[in-house]
Design an enzyme around this catalytic site. Structure first.
Site, PDB file in Angstrom:
ATOM      1  N   GLU A   1      31.406 -14.903 -20.155  1.00 55.39           N
ATOM      2  CA  GLU A   1      31.439 -13.512 -20.598  1.00 55.39           C
ATOM      3  C   GLU A   1      32.151 -12.618 -19.571  1.00 55.39           C
ATOM      4  OE1 GLU A   1      28.857 -15.553 -20.871  1.00 55.39           O
ATOM      5  OE2 GLU A   1      28.896 -15.657 -23.055  1.00 55.39           O
TER       6      GLU A   1
ATOM      7  N   GLU B   1      30.706 -31.458 -16.141  1.00 53.96           N
ATOM      8  CA  GLU B   1      31.481 -31.268 -14.909  1.00 53.96           C
ATOM      9  C   GLU B   1      30.719 -30.221 -14.108  1.00 53.96           C
ATOM     10  OE1 GLU B   1      33.341 -30.528 -12.141  1.00 53.96           O
ATOM     11  OE2 GLU B   1      34.879 -29.371 -13.175  1.00 53.96           O
ATOM     12  N   LEU B   2      29.931 -30.688 -13.134  1.00 59.99           N
ATOM     13  CA  LEU B   2      28.969 -29.784 -12.480  1.00 59.99           C
ATOM     14  C   LEU B   2      29.401 -29.435 -11.052  1.00 59.99           C
ATOM     15  CD1 LEU B   2      25.793 -31.500 -13.970  1.00 59.99           C
ATOM     16  CD2 LEU B   2      27.234 -29.704 -14.952  1.00 59.99           C
TER      17      LEU B   2
ATOM     18  N   CYS C   1      34.879 -25.761  -7.744  1.00 60.04           N
ATOM     19  CA  CYS C   1      33.838 -26.795  -7.645  1.00 60.04           C
ATOM     20  C   CYS C   1      34.226 -27.873  -6.636  1.00 60.04           C
ATOM     21  CB  CYS C   1      33.537 -27.399  -9.008  1.00 60.04           C
ATOM     22  SG  CYS C   1      34.980 -28.037  -9.845  1.00 60.04           S
TER      23      CYS C   1
HETATM   24  P1  NAD Z   1      25.514 -20.413 -13.872  1.00 53.24           P
HETATM   25  O1  NAD Z   1      25.268 -21.860 -13.841  1.00 53.24           O
HETATM   26  O2  NAD Z   1      24.406 -19.517 -14.293  1.00 53.24           O
HETATM   27  O3  NAD Z   1      26.722 -20.153 -14.870  1.00 53.24           O
HETATM   28  C1  NAD Z   1      27.863 -20.983 -14.885  1.00 53.24           C
HETATM   29  C2  NAD Z   1      28.439 -20.854 -16.289  1.00 53.24           C
HETATM   30  O4  NAD Z   1      27.529 -21.414 -17.210  1.00 53.24           O
HETATM   31  C3  NAD Z   1      28.642 -19.394 -16.717  1.00 53.24           C
HETATM   32  O5  NAD Z   1      29.889 -19.268 -17.325  1.00 53.24           O
HETATM   33  C4  NAD Z   1      27.515 -19.121 -17.698  1.00 53.24           C
HETATM   34  O6  NAD Z   1      27.936 -18.267 -18.750  1.00 53.24           O
HETATM   35  C5  NAD Z   1      27.210 -20.487 -18.242  1.00 53.24           C
HETATM   36  N1  NAD Z   1      25.790 -20.624 -18.565  1.00 53.24           N
HETATM   37  C6  NAD Z   1      24.735 -20.249 -17.823  1.00 53.24           C
HETATM   38  N2  NAD Z   1      23.583 -20.530 -18.458  1.00 53.24           N
HETATM   39  C7  NAD Z   1      23.922 -21.090 -19.639  1.00 53.24           C
HETATM   40  C8  NAD Z   1      23.198 -21.612 -20.740  1.00 53.24           C
HETATM   41  N3  NAD Z   1      21.860 -21.633 -20.767  1.00 53.24           N
HETATM   42  N4  NAD Z   1      23.889 -22.088 -21.791  1.00 53.24           N
HETATM   43  C9  NAD Z   1      25.234 -22.095 -21.790  1.00 53.24           C
HETATM   44  N5  NAD Z   1      25.982 -21.643 -20.780  1.00 53.24           N
HETATM   45  C10 NAD Z   1      25.335 -21.149 -19.709  1.00 53.24           C
HETATM   46  O7  NAD Z   1      26.017 -19.944 -12.489  1.00 53.24           O
HETATM   47  P2  NAD Z   1      26.798 -18.662 -11.961  1.00 53.24           P
HETATM   48  O8  NAD Z   1      25.886 -17.784 -11.179  1.00 53.24           O
HETATM   49  O9  NAD Z   1      27.628 -18.008 -13.010  1.00 53.24           O
HETATM   50  O10 NAD Z   1      27.739 -19.401 -10.974  1.00 53.24           O
HETATM   51  C11 NAD Z   1      27.270 -19.948  -9.785  1.00 53.24           C
HETATM   52  C12 NAD Z   1      27.068 -21.422  -9.842  1.00 53.24           C
HETATM   53  O11 NAD Z   1      27.802 -21.966 -10.922  1.00 53.24           O
HETATM   54  C13 NAD Z   1      27.623 -22.068  -8.606  1.00 53.24           C
HETATM   55  O12 NAD Z   1      26.590 -22.338  -7.720  1.00 53.24           O
HETATM   56  C14 NAD Z   1      28.269 -23.325  -9.106  1.00 53.24           C
HETATM   57  O13 NAD Z   1      27.357 -24.389  -8.984  1.00 53.24           O
HETATM   58  C15 NAD Z   1      28.404 -23.159 -10.553  1.00 53.24           C
HETATM   59  N6  NAD Z   1      29.750 -23.171 -11.099  1.00 53.24           N
HETATM   60  C16 NAD Z   1      30.384 -24.344 -11.119  1.00 53.24           C
HETATM   61  C17 NAD Z   1      31.642 -24.398 -11.639  1.00 53.24           C
HETATM   62  C18 NAD Z   1      32.399 -25.686 -11.684  1.00 53.24           C
HETATM   63  O14 NAD Z   1      33.613 -25.640 -11.802  1.00 53.24           O
HETATM   64  N7  NAD Z   1      31.760 -26.835 -11.620  1.00 53.24           N
HETATM   65  C19 NAD Z   1      32.234 -23.252 -12.115  1.00 53.24           C
HETATM   66  C20 NAD Z   1      31.534 -22.039 -12.072  1.00 53.24           C
HETATM   67  C21 NAD Z   1      30.264 -22.014 -11.573  1.00 53.24           C
END
Ligand code: NAD
Length: 478
Positions: free
Chosen positions: A175, A247-248, A281
């Site tokens: 978003e 892909e975490l 990541c």
């Molecule tokens: P987050 O895990 O809350 O969100 C990551 C993404 O997942 C966001 O785009 C969010 O919209 C989506 N998301 C969150 N909860 C969801 C749900 N219940 N259902 C579907 N989608 C959902 O984390 P954040 O605060 O936005 O980002 C920080 C963390 O995210 C970092 O610590 C990192 O681990 C991770 N991250 C990893 C990558 C990657 O490329 N692997 C990319 C972005 C963030």
């Protein structure tokens, strides 16, 4: 862009506001000012996305793969025409520098093209022997979730292979960074994608994932994001036995041996680590350095990092822009405080900048206690730890001492060390003497808590296919 900064949902071949008319604000991370809105999907919008995807499945999966590929190639050409304006939008909402945003679009376009070119090959039947054949078939409807750090390339890495495989896809993009998926979907629309084959939704992430994964018509969950959320979604997917590609997160080590050029290693690490403010990541987060060169390396790294100019993303002089959101700044503060309380030394950085926006100084920590959170939690920001090692066995043990297993890097000119290291490192990818990210043509996936499944290459398309084994009593003509 048709509607400036007010981004809509794309469902059943049309752009629309969410059913309740609700929206979420968009913030510019460089100023912390709001500049637009993104629509919020309701349950009935999601039902429409599901039913239109289902209605399109038969036709799209039986469209010749060559035609599906040709459509992707047309979309890539359309996207090329829009790179300048799309990159400016991405830079404003994500905070990455304009040049980085353009680079990301180049990789997104390559991804769409690569999958367009390989759609036919990946869909072709092939023989095991004279009596047995494998027929790849589209697995069904895909629910995909992409994050805010690389919104263009990560959306392309899910949408393009799903379409190449013959699967309709419902994409829930981040978003905070909606424009990249909107540009991608607009390009597909202009290229002639039939209604229902691609839907784009935004809204309340848990509501959307529960709704989509709660539907048995969805056959694949493809998610990029944190390990915590990935596990929540995998648990939901288990109810309908949906296949998962996860892909975490990562916590990538770099191991620097004494036979390497210290300046080369310090510059390469600094450049790769800080160019997206560490929010990648596979960005390195822990550096292990042979004790004999530890002091020299640390001094060189600090010198290199202190030269990085922090500034506005659209200034060509800027070396590092803001972090993407306030949550990441708070995480940096938490990790730093914990490490310092346990005795870490701050070699450089260690604080946010006193200016509007989400700016954090590139930070190097030394003498970090092994229990410190920064060594175990994914930093996902501009913080690096540096520590010495004495033997190759110790380097491998320390490099593998996290729950994550995404990427690792090493610097050594010895072939023997290189081989021992890439065999010993428990990560999905290892890069030797440089730092490299993902590419369209090669599969990459995490191990341990970094996920499972592959994106990229033919395996990236296979993720969205069933392989049907056909046995013949008679011999097939070959
Ligand atoms: P987050 O895990 O809350 O969100 C990551 C993404 O997942 C966001 O785009 C969010 O919209 C989506 N998301 C969150 N909860 C969801 C749900 N219940 N259902 C579907 N989608 C959902 O984390 P954040 O605060 O936005 O980002 C920080 C963390 O995210 C970092 O610590 C990192 O681990 C991770 N991250 C990893 C990558 C990657 O490329 N692997 C990319 C972005 C963030």
């Amino acid at each position: 862009m048709s509607e400036s900064e007010n981004y809509k949902l794309f469902i059943n071949g049309a752009w629309r506001l969410g059913g309740n008319g609700d929206d979420l604000p968009l913030l510019n991370p460089a100023t912390a000012q709001q500049f637009g809105h993104v629509a919020v999907a309701t349950g009935s919008d999601l039902e429409d996305a599901l039913s239109s995807a289902q209605a399109s499945l038969q036709r799209w999966s039986s469209t010749p793969a060559l035609e599906r590929g040709a459509l992707l190639l047309r979309a890539a050409e359309i996207l090329k025409e829009k790179v300048d304006v799309a990159a400016a939008a991405l830079s404003r909402e994500q905070g990455k520098m304009l040049a980085e945003a353009k680079g990301e679009y180049t990789r997104a376009i390559e991804t769409v093209e690569w999958n367009g070119i390989h759609a036919e090959k990946a869909s072709a039947s092939f023989l095991i022997d004279q009596n047995r054949m494998i027929v790849p078939e589209a697995i069904g409807i895909v629910a995909a979730f992409t994050p805010w750090n690389f919104p263009a390339v990560l959306s392309a890495r899910k949408v393009a292979p799903a379409l190449a495989a013959g699967c309709p896809i419902i994409l829930k993009a981040a978003e905070e960074t909606p424009s990249a998926s909107v540009y991608l979907v607009e390009a597909l629309e202009e290229a002639g994608i039939p209604p229902g084959v691609v839907s784009l939704v935004f809204g309340h992430p848990p509501t959307i994932s529960e709704h989509l994964l709660g539907s048995p018509v969805v056959r694949v969950l493809s998610f990029t994001g944190s390990t915590l959320v990935g596990k929540q979604l995998a648990r939901m997917a288990a109810n309908n036995l949906q296949r998962c590609v996860l892909e975490l997160g990562g916590h990538s080590p770099v191991v620097v041996f004494e036979d390497t050029d210290v300046s080369r290693a310090a510059s390469a690490i600094s450049e790769y680590k800080f160019k997206f403010a560490g929010q990648s990541c596979n960005a390195p987060s822990r550096i292990l350095v042979a004790r004999s060169i530890y002091r020299e390396f640390l001094a060189r790294l600090v010198q290199t990092v202190e030269r990085i100019k922090i500034g506005m993303p659209d200034d060509p002089e800027t070396g590092m822009g803001p972090m993407a959101n306030a949550r990441r700044l708070e995480a940096m503060e938490r990790l730093l405080k914990d490490a310092v309380a346990r005795g870490a030394g701050v070699e450089t950085g260690g604080r946010r900048l006193d200016r509007p926006g989400f700016f954090w100084k590139p930070t190097i920590l030394s003498n970090v206690h092994p229990d410190s959170r920064v060594l175990h939690e994914e930093p996902f920001g501009p913080i690096l730890t540096v520590e010495p090692f004495d033997t190759i066995e110790e380097a491998i043990e320390k490099a593998n001492a996290t729950e994550y297993g995404l990427a690792s890097y090493l610097f050594s000119d010895s072939l023997d060390i290189q081989q021992r290291m890439f065999r010993g490192l428990s990560t999905g990818a290892v890069s030797v003497n440089f730092l490299k990210g993902v590419s369209a043509d090669a599969p990459i996936g995490g191990i341990k808590q970094s996920g499972y499944g592959y994106e990229g290459g033919i395996d990236g398309i296979r993720a969205f296919q069933n392989l049907k084994l056909v046995n013949f009593a008679n011999a097939l003509c070959v």
